[in-house]
Design a protein around this motif. Structure first.
Motif, PDB file in Angstrom:
ATOM      1  N   THR A   6       1.960  -3.197   9.650  1.00 27.79           N
ATOM      2  CA  THR A   6       2.567  -1.905   9.346  1.00 27.79           C
ATOM      3  C   THR A   6       2.243  -1.543   7.903  1.00 27.79           C
ATOM      4  N   VAL A   7       1.878  -0.297   7.685  1.00 25.19           N
ATOM      5  CA  VAL A   7       1.530   0.188   6.352  1.00 25.19           C
ATOM      6  C   VAL A   7       2.644   1.107   5.860  1.00 25.19           C
ATOM      7  N   GLU A  19      -5.542  -2.611  10.538  1.00 24.03           N
ATOM      8  CA  GLU A  19      -5.994  -3.991  10.645  1.00 24.03           C
ATOM      9  C   GLU A  19      -5.756  -4.711   9.317  1.00 24.03           C
ATOM     10  N   ARG A  20      -5.419  -5.982   9.420  1.00 30.96           N
ATOM     11  CA  ARG A  20      -5.088  -6.773   8.228  1.00 30.96           C
ATOM     12  C   ARG A  20      -6.207  -6.727   7.183  1.00 30.96           C
ATOM     13  N   ALA A  21      -7.446  -6.869   7.604  1.00 27.57           N
ATOM     14  CA  ALA A  21      -8.561  -6.876   6.660  1.00 27.57           C
ATOM     15  C   ALA A  21      -8.644  -5.553   5.892  1.00 27.57           C
ATOM     16  N   LEU A  26      -8.281  -2.229   1.058  1.00 28.81           N
ATOM     17  CA  LEU A  26      -7.884  -0.961   0.437  1.00 28.81           C
ATOM     18  C   LEU A  26      -6.647  -1.086  -0.455  1.00 28.81           C
ATOM     19  N   GLY A  27      -6.016  -2.248  -0.433  1.00 27.59           N
ATOM     20  CA  GLY A  27      -4.821  -2.432  -1.247  1.00 27.59           C
ATOM     21  C   GLY A  27      -3.642  -1.608  -0.768  1.00 27.59           C
ATOM     22  N   LEU A  28      -3.458  -1.534   0.556  1.00 26.87           N
ATOM     23  CA  LEU A  28      -2.354  -0.750   1.110  1.00 26.87           C
ATOM     24  C   LEU A  28      -1.049  -1.555   1.052  1.00 26.87           C
ATOM     25  N   ARG A 118      -0.647  -5.383  -2.523  1.00 28.98           N
ATOM     26  CA  ARG A 118       0.568  -4.594  -2.730  1.00 28.98           C
ATOM     27  C   ARG A 118       1.518  -4.904  -1.578  1.00 28.98           C
ATOM     28  N   GLU A 119       2.600  -5.601  -1.920  1.00 26.38           N
ATOM     29  CA  GLU A 119       3.459  -6.160  -0.881  1.00 26.38           C
ATOM     30  C   GLU A 119       4.935  -5.871  -1.134  1.00 26.38           C
ATOM     31  N   PHE A 120       5.654  -5.650  -0.045  1.00 25.85           N
ATOM     32  CA  PHE A 120       7.106  -5.735  -0.028  1.00 25.85           C
ATOM     33  C   PHE A 120       7.417  -7.103   0.572  1.00 25.85           C
TER      34      PHE A 120
END
Length: 197
Positions: A6-7, A19-21, A26-28, A118-120
């Motif tokens: 999920t983005v 997709e994970r890759a 892209l640093g989403l 970039r992570e939550f």
């Protein structure tokens, strides 16, 4: 099978799935879970860390939180945590055995990383004086460090960090050998453990 994540936007609003890759390239913004494993024993309070496998694409051979992994699209944070704990540590935990302490937002781009991350991050705690680890292929070793020692690393820039390895016994680590999760220990883990003592 392609793993979908999920983005989100920077305010944690869902905006789709990729997709994970692609998410990494892209640093989403996406969501992950961490679990800190703590052992309260007669000889003190210990924190467990995994040594990431040499074969990992990101941060191979670094020391990291005991469990860490992505939340797949359609998965809850707790479902992801329990799955990852089984895959990485061989521990089959029940929902009531883990406690969600909070969520952090990581947006640093580290020189060691092959992609912008970039992570939550949903941060959990699991307490067991004698966890019976059976590490999977993503984990080369488990080590434990005294709470007071790790606090010295985080607060006072301790350079020599004594630890005990499950596979090889005593060893000394340096701060740069650890994955960095800014604020996670100081804002969530340490207050919780000090509250309990």
């Amino acid at each position: 099978m392609t793993e979908l994540l999920t983005v989100y936007d920077q305010n944690f609003n869902k905006i789709g799935a990729e997709e994970r890759a692609k998410v990494h390239t892209l640093g989403l913004w996406h969501a992950v879970v961490h679990c800190w494993v703590v052992s309260k024993r007669e000889d003190g309070v210990w924190l467990w860390f995994q040594k990431r496998a040499h074969s990992k694409n990101a941060f191979p051979d670094y020391y990291d939180t005991a469990v860490g992994g992505h939340i797949s699209a359609g998965e809850t944070p707790q479902q992801a945590l329990l799955r990852e704990t089984g895959e990485e540590l061989g521990l089959q935990l029940q929902p009531e055995q883990v406690e969600l302490l909070g969520m952090t937002k990581e947006k640093e781009v580290f020189p060691e990383s092959p992609f912008p991350d970039r992570e939550f991050c949903f941060v959990y705690l699991y307490e067991n004086p004698t966890p019976q680890f059976a590490p999977g292929e993503e984990v080369d070793d488990m080590i434990r460090i005294r709470l007071a020692t790790f606090k010295g690393k985080e607060l006072h820039e301790l350079r020599q960090i004594p630890a005990l390895s499950l596979s090889s016994g005593p060893l000394t680590l340096q701060p740069e050998m650890f994955c960095r999760h800014p604020g996670e220990f100081l804002h969530l883990i340490l207050p919780k453990l000090e509250e309990e003592t």
